[in-house]
Write a protein that holds these residues in place. Structure first.
Motif, PDB file in Angstrom:
ATOM      1  N   LEU A  14       0.823  -1.199   0.000  1.00  0.00           N
ATOM      2  CA  LEU A  14       0.000   0.000   0.000  1.00  0.00           C
ATOM      3  C   LEU A  14       0.864   1.260   0.000  1.00  0.00           C
ATOM      4  O   LEU A  14       0.514   2.259  -0.624  1.00  0.00           O
ATOM      5  CB  LEU A  14      -0.921   0.001   1.223  1.00  0.00           C
ATOM      6  CG  LEU A  14      -1.980  -1.103   1.228  1.00  0.00           C
ATOM      7  CD1 LEU A  14      -2.799  -1.027   2.501  1.00  0.00           C
ATOM      8  CD2 LEU A  14      -2.890  -0.991   0.015  1.00  0.00           C
ATOM      9  N   TYR A 129     -10.417  -3.437   2.166  1.00  0.00           N
ATOM     10  CA  TYR A 129      -9.816  -2.797   0.989  1.00  0.00           C
ATOM     11  C   TYR A 129     -10.483  -3.336  -0.287  1.00  0.00           C
ATOM     12  O   TYR A 129     -10.870  -2.567  -1.177  1.00  0.00           O
ATOM     13  CB  TYR A 129      -8.316  -3.079   0.966  1.00  0.00           C
ATOM     14  CG  TYR A 129      -7.535  -2.327  -0.087  1.00  0.00           C
ATOM     15  CD1 TYR A 129      -6.793  -1.201   0.239  1.00  0.00           C
ATOM     16  CD2 TYR A 129      -7.542  -2.745  -1.422  1.00  0.00           C
ATOM     17  CE1 TYR A 129      -6.062  -0.510  -0.725  1.00  0.00           C
ATOM     18  CE2 TYR A 129      -6.827  -2.064  -2.395  1.00  0.00           C
ATOM     19  CZ  TYR A 129      -6.098  -0.949  -2.041  1.00  0.00           C
ATOM     20  OH  TYR A 129      -5.386  -0.268  -3.007  1.00  0.00           O
ATOM     21  N   THR A 133     -12.781  -0.851  -2.688  1.00  0.00           N
ATOM     22  CA  THR A 133     -12.151  -0.427  -3.942  1.00  0.00           C
ATOM     23  C   THR A 133     -12.486  -1.340  -5.117  1.00  0.00           C
ATOM     24  O   THR A 133     -12.343  -0.939  -6.271  1.00  0.00           O
ATOM     25  CB  THR A 133     -10.618  -0.380  -3.815  1.00  0.00           C
ATOM     26  OG1 THR A 133     -10.112  -1.720  -3.701  1.00  0.00           O
ATOM     27  CG2 THR A 133     -10.188   0.438  -2.600  1.00  0.00           C
ATOM     28  N   HIS A 145     -11.478   4.539  -3.610  1.00  0.00           N
ATOM     29  CA  HIS A 145     -12.684   4.079  -2.937  1.00  0.00           C
ATOM     30  C   HIS A 145     -13.861   4.181  -3.920  1.00  0.00           C
ATOM     31  O   HIS A 145     -13.879   5.029  -4.821  1.00  0.00           O
ATOM     32  CB  HIS A 145     -12.917   4.986  -1.725  1.00  0.00           C
ATOM     33  CG  HIS A 145     -14.010   4.567  -0.799  1.00  0.00           C
ATOM     34  ND1 HIS A 145     -15.346   4.653  -1.115  1.00  0.00           N
ATOM     35  CD2 HIS A 145     -13.964   4.098   0.484  1.00  0.00           C
ATOM     36  CE1 HIS A 145     -16.074   4.247  -0.091  1.00  0.00           C
ATOM     37  NE2 HIS A 145     -15.262   3.892   0.892  1.00  0.00           N
ATOM     38  N   GLU A 179      -4.189   0.703   7.772  1.00  0.00           N
ATOM     39  CA  GLU A 179      -4.915  -0.139   6.829  1.00  0.00           C
ATOM     40  C   GLU A 179      -6.222   0.525   6.406  1.00  0.00           C
ATOM     41  O   GLU A 179      -6.620   0.466   5.236  1.00  0.00           O
ATOM     42  CB  GLU A 179      -5.212  -1.509   7.444  1.00  0.00           C
ATOM     43  CG  GLU A 179      -3.989  -2.380   7.663  1.00  0.00           C
ATOM     44  CD  GLU A 179      -3.420  -2.265   9.064  1.00  0.00           C
ATOM     45  OE1 GLU A 179      -2.858  -3.261   9.549  1.00  0.00           O
ATOM     46  OE2 GLU A 179      -3.512  -1.187   9.670  1.00  0.00           O
ATOM     47  N   PHE A 183      -7.661   2.612   2.025  1.00  0.00           N
ATOM     48  CA  PHE A 183      -8.757   2.582   1.053  1.00  0.00           C
ATOM     49  C   PHE A 183      -9.738   3.740   1.214  1.00  0.00           C
ATOM     50  O   PHE A 183     -10.618   3.919   0.385  1.00  0.00           O
ATOM     51  CB  PHE A 183      -9.511   1.238   1.107  1.00  0.00           C
ATOM     52  CG  PHE A 183     -10.161   0.931   2.438  1.00  0.00           C
ATOM     53  CD1 PHE A 183     -11.380   1.490   2.790  1.00  0.00           C
ATOM     54  CD2 PHE A 183      -9.554   0.058   3.324  1.00  0.00           C
ATOM     55  CE1 PHE A 183     -11.978   1.192   4.002  1.00  0.00           C
ATOM     56  CE2 PHE A 183     -10.148  -0.249   4.546  1.00  0.00           C
ATOM     57  CZ  PHE A 183     -11.361   0.320   4.884  1.00  0.00           C
TER      58      PHE A 183
END
Length: 474
Positions: A14, A129, A133, A145, A179, A183
């Motif tokens: 990420l 995520y 997404t 997103h 985390e 997203f």
């Protein structure tokens, strides 16, 4: 508990995606494939009600055989820990504790066959995520997103109201904050399409007014000074022209809201007391009221979450039954009232309301029957204590999604799951890709809507291959 090696790999991926987004060239809008005819939209706005942590389908909208708790019971006999209740649809039952939602399900669609992949390891961060997404992490591109894609494709309904608003998720003190941030962004589309965050619904006005004691003129001067600092930042100087402009536009959008009458929508005190009392079951209930007020003022996409915090709320690794006894009253009345209020105001027909979660839960299995994960809270074969009674382990074979308004069919139950363990989908599976395509289709956006990033196409649904589920659309 998560595997540390997998989590480290995930975060590294990420981070690389974020860096690639910062230095990307300006994304170029792709034309929808010519094979896609013009879509007549049935919705203008979306409210996503996110049950963060894993909502068990057999304990909510797809109940199975009920087995009450008693010491010495065998755990493999337990499919549902709540009895079933009737709903407004003949022959359709919900789990006890969801009486208000049961009374209005005839106004919407119930999907009982939502399936998600186990992604190798069934981790909240990866699945959240993926759901938000449409792409499985990690990626070399920062995936936007779903709300960012919608904001990019349609723009704001009201220029003074952010097109994408996120309500209820706090990062501070959350062990998985990074985390979650991964997203909750505009990704490669740019900062201006990311969410306007309102972590605490009861303090929403703090997000749309100058700090206490600061006049509007003084705030304006400070904003101009801050703009200059941002423009002179060495980091921003290294970014592409598009990314620089996008960040500055996002700042302008936020400032415009602060000086607009639309900011009053964030003030829950403007509501009559009797309405506040109906919604006030806690932070999520207040968020439902805030979402309604924002849709009235022209919000395009709102995500309202019960809030994901490891081992809290819907992340029921222990005390599953006891936790749901508390969770259900927090969501049942406010969501039902939100639907009724939107309908009364003539907004439901053009507002798509979705209730979803990253995966379901089961008492016995972790994703599939032969995949027992020792890090999870162990489930004894024989239950002696109430804390072991409930759905505790992650399960991806089935899940429930509710859809109201915005073109969703009324009174439809779609898909079916097995009546015995594992209660997996056996009819009409709905994947994340096709669910997203259905949502976008309702808004008039084809699955092939996308941009060019680093000289390659990147789509709103994975590889542009999403197929709307036509049976869900009225």
């Amino acid at each position: 508990m998560k595997n540390k090696f997998d989590r480290r790999q995930f975060l590294q991926g990420l981070s690389a995606a974020g860096a690639s987004a910062l230095f990307a060239q300006q994304p170029q809008l792709l034309r929808a494939q010519e094979s896609n005819p013009a879509i007549d939209p049935t919705a203008d706005s979306v409210i996503l009600l996110w049950m963060g942590g894993g909502m068990a389908h057999t304990e909510t909208f797809d109940p199975k055989r009920y087995t009450p708790f008693e010491p010495g019971m065998k755990s493999d006999t337990v499919l549902s820990t709540f009895p079933s209740i009737p709903t407004a649809l003949d022959g359709v039952q919900f789990s006890d504790g969801l009486e208000n939602l049961a009374s209005i399900i005839d106004k919407g669609t119930l999907i009982r066959s939502h399936v998600v992949g186990d992604l190798g390891k069934i981790l909240h961060s990866r699945h959240q995520y993926h759901w938000h997404t449409g792409y499985e992490p990690p990626l070399t591109v920062a995936a936007p997103h779903l709300g960012a894609w919608i904001a990019h494709a349609l723009g704001p309904k009201n220029p003074a109201v952010p097109a994408f608003i996120d309500i209820g998720q706090r990062y501070e003190g959350n062990g998985e904050a990074e985390e979650l941030k991964a997203f909750q962004t505009g990704g490669c589309l740019g900062s201006e399409y990311g969410p306007f965050r309102v972590p605490n619904p009861d303090q929403a006005t703090n997000a749309v007014r100058p700090p206490a004691g600061m006049s509007k003129e003084r705030f304006k001067r400070r904003y101009k000074a801050y703009q200059k600092l941002v423009q002179q930042s060495p980091v921003l100087q290294e970014a592409s022209d598009y990314q620089q402009e996008s960040l500055l536009r996002s700042m302008d959008n936020a400032y415009r809201l602060l000086s607009s009458p639309a900011a009053e929508a964030f003030d829950l005190a403007k509501e009559p007391q009797e309405k506040l009392d109906i919604y006030n079951t806690g932070r999520f209930g207040q968020g439902c009221l805030l979402a309604r007020r924002l849709v009235e003022r022209g919000a395009r996409f709102i995500e309202l979450t019960t809030e994901y915090v490891p081992f809290l709320h819907w992340d029921t690794h222990d005390n599953g039954y006891t936790r749901l006894k508390t969770l259900k009253p927090e969501i049942d009345r406010p969501i039902a009232q939100l639907i009724l209020d939107l309908e009364e105001r003539g907004l439901l027909d053009r507002t798509l309301v979705i209730l979803a979660s990253e995966f379901s839960r089961d008492m016995m299995v972790e994703g599939k029957p032969d995949n027992k994960v020792p890090e999870q809270v162990p489930q004894p074969d024989v239950i002696q204590e109430l804390k072991h009674y409930g759905m505790h382990r992650h399960f991806t074979g089935a899940g429930s999604v509710l859809m109201f308004g915005g073109g969703a069919k009324k009174g439809l139950v779609y898909g079916k799951t097995a009546d015995e363990r594992p209660c997996t989908t056996i009819e009409n599976p709905v994947t994340i890709t096709d669910l997203h395509s259905t949502i976008l289709h309702m808004l008039g956006i084809p699955a092939t809507f996308g941009i060019d990033v680093q000289q390659r196409p990147f789509y709103a649904t994975k590889d542009g291959l999403g197929k709307p589920v036509s049976d869900l659309i009225g």
